[in-house]
Scaffold this active site. Structure first.
Site, PDB file in Angstrom:
ATOM      1  N   LYS A 132      31.975 -25.131  18.238  1.00 37.66           N
ATOM      2  CA  LYS A 132      31.228 -25.550  17.196  1.00 37.66           C
ATOM      3  C   LYS A 132      32.131 -24.833  15.945  1.00 37.66           C
ATOM      4  CE  LYS A 132      26.590 -25.624  18.846  1.00 37.66           C
ATOM      5  NZ  LYS A 132      25.318 -25.056  18.709  1.00 37.66           N
ATOM      6  N   GLU A 202      23.742 -19.575  18.905  1.00 39.36           N
ATOM      7  CA  GLU A 202      24.752 -20.089  17.922  1.00 39.36           C
ATOM      8  C   GLU A 202      24.527 -20.711  16.867  1.00 39.36           C
ATOM      9  OE1 GLU A 202      28.612 -21.627  19.722  1.00 39.36           O
ATOM     10  OE2 GLU A 202      27.525 -21.570  21.712  1.00 39.36           O
ATOM     11  N   HIS A 206      24.474 -19.435  12.018  1.00 32.80           N
ATOM     12  CA  HIS A 206      24.619 -20.191  10.929  1.00 32.80           C
ATOM     13  C   HIS A 206      23.635 -19.823  10.013  1.00 32.80           C
ATOM     14  CE1 HIS A 206      28.122 -22.342  12.463  1.00 32.80           C
ATOM     15  NE2 HIS A 206      27.598 -22.618  13.714  1.00 32.80           N
TER      16      HIS A 206
END
Length: 339
Positions: A132, A202, A206
């Protein structure tokens, strides 16, 4: 001079492939592979060990064993416990031609370290990831020459986003003389976040106030507490997503014109919004327009990640057979449908 053509009959000679990582994504990959005639799933590794069977693996048995006992290493026969399962599997299964790296990129240097392990092992073949983060892809770019010298064809950013949507943006861009913006918006719905622990961590990385290290250090109880506060929703904006560097490398637009964001619902399999990419640009006639490519709401995250990953793996095998090694992205190469 003899013109040697590689064997391209993949139905009679299916590609032996392995899956590294056997969480939610790895298990979905096993299910995606099962009906395929052009690929045969023969190897898997998790944190505690690996399983290898040249004749092919039974996904139901592997998934059941992993969920009940915590590792594919407990499958008999063929399962082996190991504290360095990836390296041991590489050495034990030299006939595997390609691996899907369904691994959490936590810490952010992990995927590059896995690539380095393959380089050091002397193994030659095709690797595919669904990375990503832009910074993770940048680390792989530093290994380009080493991958090429090692005889490895590495396909990076080959999931949904980056991946399927990045490739769609690369194609949509062809209508324009100049690209003004690429805006990717995703909706993900999963019934239970625990099936995708690493993926959710994950995503948490962010969020404002979090990073890769803080997300990685969170206990399951802390993740639960965060999701309780947000009613199970993760709203992500202006993410550090490798679609930007991939489109920049492909010469389509500078990375600052690419934005990625979305909503992940960790308590409902229905997507909270439709996943799409919008490419806005100026045509040669001077008209400003937007192309929109929208994924069907019924397609799951797993379908939109694993399908493209194996399509890119097949494309990578074709490149590898022609002696083309090194690093490639989903915006550079067209995936090939795996029958």
């Amino acid at each position: 001079m003899t013109n040697h053509q590689p064997n391209t009959d993949l139905t009679n000679n299916p590609i032996p492939v392995g899956v590294l990582g056997f969480g939610g994504l790895g298990q979905a990959a096993a299910r995606v592979l099962t009906p395929k005639q052009e690929m045969c799933w023969v190897a898997a590794a998790d944190q505690k060990g690996y399983i290898y069977s040249p004749e092919g693996l039974d996904p139901d048995l592997c998934i059941r064993t992993y969920r009940d006992r915590g590792s594919v290493a407990d499958i008999e026969p063929g399962g082996t416990h190991s504290t360095q399962s990836i390296i041991d599997l590489i050495n034990h299964a030299p006939l595997v031609k390609g691996y899907f790296l369904a691994l959490p990129n936590l810490p952010n240097t992990f995927m590059a370290s896995v690539a380095q392990a393959f380089i050091n092992s002397g193994w030659q073949g095709v690797l595919v990831d669904a990375l990503k983060r832009t910074s993770a892809v940048e680390q792989l770019l530093e290994l380009q020459e080493e991958l090429k010298a090692a005889g490895i064809t590495y396909m990076t950013g080959c999931g949904a986003t980056p991946g399927l949507l990045t490739a769609a943006a690369a194609i949509a861009a062809q209508s324009y003389a100049e690209i003004h913006s690429v805006n990717i918006t995703f909706g993900v719905g999963i019934a239970n976040w625990e099936a995708y622990r690493a993926t959710i961590r994950e995503d948490i990385a962010h969020l404002p106030g979090y990073n890769v290290e803080t997300a990685r250090a969170m206990t399951d109880a802390e993740v639960e507490a965060l999701l309780d506060k947000t009613n199970g929703l993760l709203k992500l904006e202006n993410m550090e997503h490798a679609d930007d560097i991939m489109l920049e490398l492909a010469g389509i637009c500078s990375r600052d014109r690419v934005t990625v964001g979305g909503i992940v619902d960790t308590r409902n399999p229905k997507k909270p919004l439709s996943t799409n990419v919008q490419v806005t640009g100026r045509t040669f006639e001077g008209k400003i327009s937007t192309h929109t490519f929208t994924l069907g709401d019924e397609t799951s995250m797993a379908a939109n990640v694993c399908g493209p990953a194996f399509g890119y793996l097949k494309a990578g095998v074709k490149l590898h057979q022609r002696g083309i090694y090194g690093l490639f992205t989903a915006a550079e190469v067209m995936p090939q449908f795996v029958r």
